[in-house]
Design a protein around this motif. Structure first.
Motif, PDB file in Angstrom:
ATOM      1  N   UNK A 180       1.006  -1.222  -0.004  1.00 23.07           N
ATOM      2  CA  UNK A 180       0.162  -0.372  -0.345  1.00 23.07           C
ATOM      3  C   UNK A 180       1.027   0.543   0.369  1.00 23.07           C
ATOM      4  N   UNK A 181       1.891   1.363   0.753  1.00 20.50           N
ATOM      5  CA  UNK A 181       3.223   2.172   0.826  1.00 20.50           C
ATOM      6  C   UNK A 181       3.483   2.526  -0.179  1.00 20.50           C
ATOM      7  N   UNK A 182       3.651   1.485  -1.245  1.00 22.94           N
ATOM      8  CA  UNK A 182       4.577   1.836  -2.754  1.00 22.94           C
ATOM      9  C   UNK A 182       3.490   2.457  -3.725  1.00 22.94           C
ATOM     10  N   UNK A 183       2.224   1.468  -3.289  1.00 25.51           N
ATOM     11  CA  UNK A 183       1.346   1.967  -4.240  1.00 25.51           C
ATOM     12  C   UNK A 183       1.329   3.755  -4.268  1.00 25.51           C
ATOM     13  N   UNK A 184       0.448   4.196  -3.363  1.00 23.02           N
ATOM     14  CA  UNK A 184      -0.227   5.698  -3.307  1.00 23.02           C
ATOM     15  C   UNK A 184       1.227   6.831  -2.547  1.00 23.02           C
ATOM     16  N   UNK A 185       2.616   5.966  -2.070  1.00 21.30           N
ATOM     17  CA  UNK A 185       3.219   7.325  -1.656  1.00 21.30           C
ATOM     18  C   UNK A 185       4.832   7.295  -2.399  1.00 21.30           C
ATOM     19  N   UNK A 186       4.537   6.024  -2.848  1.00 18.72           N
ATOM     20  CA  UNK A 186       6.111   5.948  -3.246  1.00 18.72           C
ATOM     21  C   UNK A 186       5.863   4.744  -4.788  1.00 18.72           C
ATOM     22  N   UNK A 187       5.607   5.342  -5.603  1.00 20.56           N
ATOM     23  CA  UNK A 187       5.261   4.571  -6.497  1.00 20.56           C
ATOM     24  C   UNK A 187       6.687   4.413  -7.597  1.00 20.56           C
ATOM     25  N   UNK A 188       7.071   5.166  -7.020  1.00 23.59           N
ATOM     26  CA  UNK A 188       8.635   4.437  -7.997  1.00 23.59           C
ATOM     27  C   UNK A 188       9.892   3.316  -7.305  1.00 23.59           C
ATOM     28  N   UNK A 189       9.202   3.333  -6.698  1.00 22.30           N
ATOM     29  CA  UNK A 189      10.007   1.629  -5.435  1.00 22.30           C
ATOM     30  C   UNK A 189       9.539   0.269  -5.784  1.00 22.30           C
ATOM     31  N   UNK A 190       9.975  -0.446  -6.322  1.00 16.51           N
ATOM     32  CA  UNK A 190      10.067  -1.159  -7.048  1.00 16.51           C
ATOM     33  C   UNK A 190       9.543  -2.530  -5.891  1.00 16.51           C
ATOM     34  N   UNK A 191       8.786  -3.340  -5.616  1.00 19.10           N
ATOM     35  CA  UNK A 191       8.669  -4.236  -3.941  1.00 19.10           C
ATOM     36  C   UNK A 191       7.804  -5.321  -4.669  1.00 19.10           C
ATOM     37  N   UNK A 192       7.593  -5.979  -3.574  1.00 17.93           N
ATOM     38  CA  UNK A 192       6.679  -7.430  -4.194  1.00 17.93           C
ATOM     39  C   UNK A 192       7.559  -8.570  -2.498  1.00 17.93           C
ATOM     40  N   UNK A 193       6.203  -9.447  -2.941  1.00 20.24           N
ATOM     41  CA  UNK A 193       6.372 -10.768  -1.199  1.00 20.24           C
ATOM     42  C   UNK A 193       6.667 -12.014  -2.128  1.00 20.24           C
ATOM     43  N   UNK A 194       7.523 -11.975  -1.032  1.00 15.96           N
ATOM     44  CA  UNK A 194       8.302 -14.255  -1.075  1.00 15.96           C
ATOM     45  C   UNK A 194       7.642 -14.362  -0.045  1.00 15.96           C
ATOM     46  N   UNK A 195       7.195 -16.143  -0.268  1.00 13.49           N
ATOM     47  CA  UNK A 195       6.515 -16.490   0.731  1.00 13.49           C
ATOM     48  C   UNK A 195       8.010 -17.543   0.621  1.00 13.49           C
ATOM     49  N   UNK A 196       8.572 -17.703   2.133  1.00 15.74           N
ATOM     50  CA  UNK A 196       9.138 -18.731   2.602  1.00 15.74           C
ATOM     51  C   UNK A 196       8.886 -19.751   3.219  1.00 15.74           C
TER      52      UNK A 196
END
Length: 71
Positions: free
Chosen positions: A7-23
């Motif tokens: 949500x933070x990436x989508x709303x405030x930092x759209x230039x930041x790349x991010x994701x989720x990895x389940x380990x």
């Protein structure tokens, strides 16, 4: 936490790349054998491949999906 970061990436930092990895659990953590598991060395190998691919892939080629949906 993953949703909050997304949500933070989508709303405030759209230039930041991010994701989720389940380990998954390590085999020694699954004492009854009912949960999926991978040896830590295998997890580390996968994470290295993921990070290497992300580092050499232009951001313009990233998939723009939410909550892990791919279809």
């Amino acid at each position: 936490m993953a949703y909050g970061l997304g949500h933070l990436i989508a709303t405030e930092f759209p230039h930041v790349r991010g994701g989720f990895v389940h380990v998954p659990w390590a085999p020694e953590q699954v004492t009854d054998g009912t949960a999926p598991s991978l040896p830590p060395a295998t997890v580390a190998h996968g994470l290295r491949a993921l990070l290497s691919t992300a580092a050499r892939t232009p951001a313009e080629q990233d998939l723009k999906v939410t909550e892990g949906a791919t279809h």
